[in-house]
Design an enzyme around this catalytic site. Structure first.
Site, PDB file in Angstrom:
ATOM      1  N   ASP A  39      -5.821   8.365  -7.241  1.00 36.51           N
ATOM      2  CA  ASP A  39      -7.169   7.821  -7.017  1.00 36.51           C
ATOM      3  C   ASP A  39      -7.400   7.353  -5.586  1.00 36.51           C
ATOM      4  OD1 ASP A  39      -5.244   5.839  -7.666  1.00 36.51           O
ATOM      5  OD2 ASP A  39      -6.826   4.387  -8.080  1.00 36.51           O
ATOM      6  N   GLU A  85      -4.526   3.973  -9.999  1.00 37.86           N
ATOM      7  CA  GLU A  85      -3.558   2.961  -9.544  1.00 37.86           C
ATOM      8  C   GLU A  85      -4.264   1.780  -8.898  1.00 37.86           C
ATOM      9  OE1 GLU A  85      -1.210   0.422  -7.517  1.00 37.86           O
ATOM     10  OE2 GLU A  85      -2.462   1.745  -6.322  1.00 37.86           O
TER      11      GLU A  85
HETATM   12 NI    NI Z   1      -1.460   2.858  -2.813  1.00 38.04          NI
END
Ligand code: NI
Length: 393
Positions: free
Chosen positions: A78, A136
């Site tokens: 991401d 994440e």
């Molecule tokens: Ni990172």
């Protein structure tokens, strides 16, 4: 880079091309549709079996020629809500979104690792799973990926992950036995006083004054309550109150983050935040609400898996090992490391001579793409060693 085998060096143009594609089209957590489609298209083209979890997560499975242990390699996919200021030809094409943490590189390295290991699967004794994880940066994709079965069928015995790291120069690798990255908690509190006229304070309870005292008092948690040999951070990143110069604020909104390695330190900080809010608000006649969330646990590396990475690097690749590397930044790789023994490490990527040295999450963040091939080489060598590579093949 010295120590990267010729076949992986030949892969370098593809790694750069893939990384730049991901960089051009950044996507936020759980919205990595285009990124996921790109990964799936390539896996399908190469014939690598995979499953899709949580809509955008992908788990590729590479079975070797014989049964054996199962190693997982994890990459996050991401991007961040940042407007890119770089003018490179591969700059973000999406307004307000940018790969400013290097996850585009992680995804390219994982894809290259899957490609190489698939081509050489006859030499593997065991299975490699390559996990492409969403979100994440938040709200966190690792935990739901594990709950969705990413570490099952076949069951994973060990896991590796890396972070491209501009806090270290190109040509280095940051390793740590034990706690590499901190746990992260987030809290939001609202202090409620009594609004009123800016010139008649005796009729009010000023939420700004109470809030300011709370912010100051919170600074004493790390300086006065935590063992100086421990590490912790308490940061108030957001303080919003008031609407006009001549109006005393009724409410103050404070939000912050807490970082620590040791869970008992985290528990102490949480209870001290409550006590400080309670005491200061009570002394002024104000009230408060506190919403405190534990987000990611600390990233704790397993000694044997860390030794695997260290020995591979020391034996084969021309990278300087930076030992005892640690940071109070956080990463949801921690959930994978709680589930199976593993190692997460930092691959130094800063190259100031080329202007590639801006910090992570900066609108000018970019890294030296030489790390891409080095990342593949490290993962491949670790897989060969972990799966008892048969060199006669
Ligand atoms: Ni990172």
């Amino acid at each position: 880079m010295v120590g990267v085998r010729p076949e992986i060096r030949q892969l370098q143009p593809s790694l750069i091309r893939w990384r730049r594609y991901f960089h051009r089209f950044p996507e936020l957590g759980f919205q990595e549709k285009q990124t996921s489609a790109f990964i799936q298209d390539h896996l399908r083209e190469w014939g690598i079996p995979y499953t899709v979890l949580l809509n955008t997560g992908v788990v590729a499975t590479i079975p070797g020629a014989a049964a054996g242990r199962v190693l997982a390699i994890r990459a996050d996919m991401d991007a961040l809500p940042i407007q890119e200021l770089n003018l490179v030809e591969y700059r973000s094409q999406i307004d307000g979104l940018m790969h400013a943490c290097g996850h585009d590189g992680h995804t390219a390295i994982a894809l290259g690792t899957a490609y190489y290991l698939w081509q050489h699967r006859q030499a593997l004794r065991g299975t490699v799973k390559v996990i492409f994880q969403p979100a994440e940066e938040g709200p966190g994709g690792a935990k739901p990926m594990i709950e969705a079965g990413a570490l099952e069928n076949p069951k994973v015995d060990g896991i590796l992950g890396l972070h491209i790291w501009n806090n270290l120069p190109l040509g280095t690798i940051g390793l740590k036995y034990g706690a590499l990255m901190a746990a992260v908690d987030i809290f939001h509190c609202t202090i409620t006083g009594k609004g009123g006229h800016g010139a008649i304070p005796q009729q009010t309870i000023d939420a700004v004054v109470v809030g300011a005292q709370v912010v100051n008092a919170l600074q004493t948690i790390v300086s006065r309550n935590i063992d100086p040999l421990q590490s912790a951070v308490v940061t108030i990143g957001k303080f919003q109150a008031g609407a006009a110069p001549n109006v005393i604020a009724q409410e103050a909104h404070l939000s912050g983050t807490v970082r620590y390695f040791d869970p008992s330190v985290g528990d102490l900080i949480q209870s001290r935040i409550h006590q400080i809010l309670q005491g200061i608000c009570a002394s002024h006649g104000a009230t408060y609400t506190l919403d405190y969330q534990k987000c990611y646990p600390p990233v704790i590396n397993h000694p044997e898996m860390t030794e695997l990475v260290r020995s591979v690097v020391a034996d084969t690749i021309a990278l300087d090992i930076v030992p005892n590397c640690a940071t109070l930044a956080a990463e949801d790789m921690s959930f994978f490391l709680q589930a199976v023994p593993g190692c997460f490490f930092f691959l130094g990527s800063a190259n100031p001579a080329r202007g590639l040295h801006y910090p992570h999450h900066h609108p000018r963040f970019d890294f030296d793409e030489t790390v891409l091939g080095a990342g593949v080489e490290i993962f491949v060598r670790c897989a060969e060693r972990f799966l008892a590579y048969d060199s006669t093949n």
